[in-house]
Design an enzyme around this catalytic site. Structure first.
Site, mmCIF file in Angstrom:
data_model
loop_
_atom_site.group_PDB
_atom_site.id
_atom_site.type_symbol
_atom_site.label_atom_id
_atom_site.label_comp_id
_atom_site.label_asym_id
_atom_site.label_seq_id
_atom_site.Cartn_x
_atom_site.Cartn_y
_atom_site.Cartn_z
ATOM 1 N N ASN A 105 0.877 -1.175 0.000
ATOM 2 C CA ASN A 105 0.000 0.000 0.000
ATOM 3 C C ASN A 105 0.914 1.224 0.000
ATOM 4 O OD1 ASN A 105 -1.856 1.996 0.377
ATOM 5 N ND2 ASN A 105 -2.800 1.099 2.205
ATOM 6 N N ARG A 128 -2.565 -2.267 -3.487
ATOM 7 C CA ARG A 128 -3.796 -1.499 -3.325
ATOM 8 C C ARG A 128 -3.729 -0.312 -4.280
ATOM 9 N NH1 ARG A 128 -5.283 3.078 0.785
ATOM 10 N NH2 ARG A 128 -7.485 3.226 0.303
ATOM 11 N N HIS A 180 -13.344 2.077 -0.335
ATOM 12 C CA HIS A 180 -13.346 1.022 0.703
ATOM 13 C C HIS A 180 -13.920 -0.296 0.159
ATOM 14 C CE1 HIS A 180 -13.855 4.382 3.940
ATOM 15 N NE2 HIS A 180 -12.568 4.045 3.848
ATOM 16 N N ARG A 201 -13.711 14.846 7.333
ATOM 17 C CA ARG A 201 -14.537 15.176 6.155
ATOM 18 C C ARG A 201 -15.983 15.443 6.572
ATOM 19 N NH1 ARG A 201 -12.465 9.950 3.524
ATOM 20 N NH2 ARG A 201 -10.408 10.535 2.738
ATOM 21 N N GLU A 209 -8.296 -5.737 4.883
ATOM 22 C CA GLU A 209 -8.113 -5.373 3.478
ATOM 23 C C GLU A 209 -6.864 -6.020 2.886
ATOM 24 O OE1 GLU A 209 -9.622 -1.003 2.934
ATOM 25 O OE2 GLU A 209 -9.207 -1.321 5.047
#
Ligand code: AMP
Length: 400
Positions: free
Chosen positions: A7, A92, A181, A242, A385
């Site tokens: 990643n 990823r 996601h 956010r 993940e």
């Protein structure tokens, strides 16, 4: 045999070495400050051994990958006899646009495709590509696979992914809902299907990923049919920094009224809003809970807003499914906070959701947290993940 999951950020490289067929994470590492004047730092953990923030020479990502491989094959943390035991890299990649709806083996054509999506994820995709190129150089001949954050959501029907703008913006600029996601939503859906022993194609769930970034997905017959994030990860529920869904007219309003530039509005909504912006306390949910416990007014209120906003999505998604097999909570907050799961579910009374006492016991582990008479069962399933990326890579390379 091993798959190395990568990643990659613009100045960082996170990796996990996963063994097959055990599907065990053998080593986890992070190299930060790559290419920066202050010097790179390496943190590695292997079977309880390892080191933290060790200064290393990594002026670029290829050197960082080489340092990671060398630490895994020599010295106190060596777990591999040779680099040849690594049969593939799984990367990823944040944005696959409409091009990629499943993992792919990376070749020149795929690299071009990822580059074409750079515009949609300017901060992430170029960094992901740097990681891919670094692995190709560090271990030539070992296949690289791209696993996209957006891929799971590519099954959304047009009625769910379009915005009601003039159609040319979709045709010419690819403006639509993509969702993110996806790897996590897919992993918990798959894990749930196995858990209740039902074919994936028959599973209907609402998956609720609540971490620093948060999103929900509506999954019908094992496929995503809607998700809360949009063209970018700013849309949907309130997150750490956010704002999530707002009246889109606010962007222009702020630019006119406050004289803000597009970049300033972007920073405001992505980095200075959400839990942090409204509370003025922190973007970390644990800090907000602590402040709320001490009756900090804005922290109490943002928690209510946060939970209500998530519940609205659960209600909407479950309302569109013929029968919902489960609501599944995952990620940092979803896995670890029984109290917040409870506040969210209290806002879903119309769905007949009732949590059990077991809700208080389930933290960071898989479990059913609803009572026997709950109309929709509620589960906690820890996301993974990296494992999903490794599984996707192994399947594609027919190593499984
Ligand atoms: P993630 O992005 O999945 O790593 O999740 C990070 C978020 O999970 C942060 O906001 C943390 O405060 C939150 N988190 C982790 N553990 C807990 C907990 N026990 N209670 C509430 N929030 C938590």
């Amino acid at each position: 045999m091993y798959i190395m999951v990568i990643n990659c950020g613009s100045s960082s490289l996170k990796f996990q070495l996963i063994s097959f067929p055990e599907e065990a994470a053998i080593a986890k590492g992070l190299i930060e400050r790559i290419g920066q004047d202050i010097g790179a730092q390496f943190t590695l953990s292997v079977n309880g051994k390892g080191f933290k923030n060790k200064p290393i020479d990594a002026s670029d990502h290829t050197k960082a990958v080489t340092a990671a491989l060398s630490a895994l094959t020599t010295g106190e943390c060596a777990v591999l006899e040779s680099k040849d035991e690594i049969k593939g890299f799984g990367h990823r990649v944040v944005h696959g646009g409409e091009k990629f709806s499943a993992p792919v083996i990376i070749d020149d054509e795929v690299i071009k495709g990822i580059e074409e999506c750079n515009e949609l994820a300017p901060l992430h995709n170029p960094a992901n590509l740097t990681g891919i190129e670094a692995c190709m150089k560090a271990l030539p001949g070992v296949p690289n696979v791209a696993v996209f954050d957006t891929a799971f959501h590519q099954t959304m029907p047009p009625k769910a992914f379009h915005y009601a703008l003039p159609y040319k913006f979709y045709e010419e600029d690819h403006i639509r809902r993509y969702g993110f996601h996806g790897t996590s939503h897919k992993y918990v859906t798959k894990t749930f299907a196995k858990l209740i022993n039902k074919p994936l194609e028959e599973v209907n769930v609402v998956t609720v990923h609540l971490g620093n970034g948060s999103s929900l997905a509506c999954v019908k017959n094992g496929k995503c049919v809607d998700t809360s994030m949009g063209l970018t990860p700013l849309a949907g529920v309130i997150m750490g920094t956010r704002c999530g869904d707002i009246d889109p007219a606010l962007v222009v309003y702020l630019m006119k009224k406050e004289g803000m530039s597009p970049e300033e509005v972007d920073t405001l909504m992505n980095k200075k809003s959400g839990l942090l912006g409204f509370s003025g306390v922190s973007s970390d949910m644990r800090d907000i809970q602590e402040a709320a416990d001490q009756n900090d007014k804005q922290s109490v209120l943002i928690l209510e807003m946060w939970a209500y906003g998530i519940a609205k999505y659960i209600n909407a998604y479950a309302g569109t499914l013929p029968k919902t097999d489960a609501v599944i909570f995952t990620a940092g907050i979803g896995e670890n906070s029984p109290g917040l799961r409870k506040i969210i579910c209290d806002n879903c009374a119309g769905l007949g959701i009732k949590l059990s006492e077991n809700n208080d016991n389930v933290r960071g582990e898989t479990g059913c947290v609803s009572s026997a008479d709950s109309r929709i069962p509620v589960y906690v399933i820890p996301t993974n993940e990296e494992l999903q990326i490794a599984q996707g890579t192994a399947e594609l390379l027919t190593l499984k």
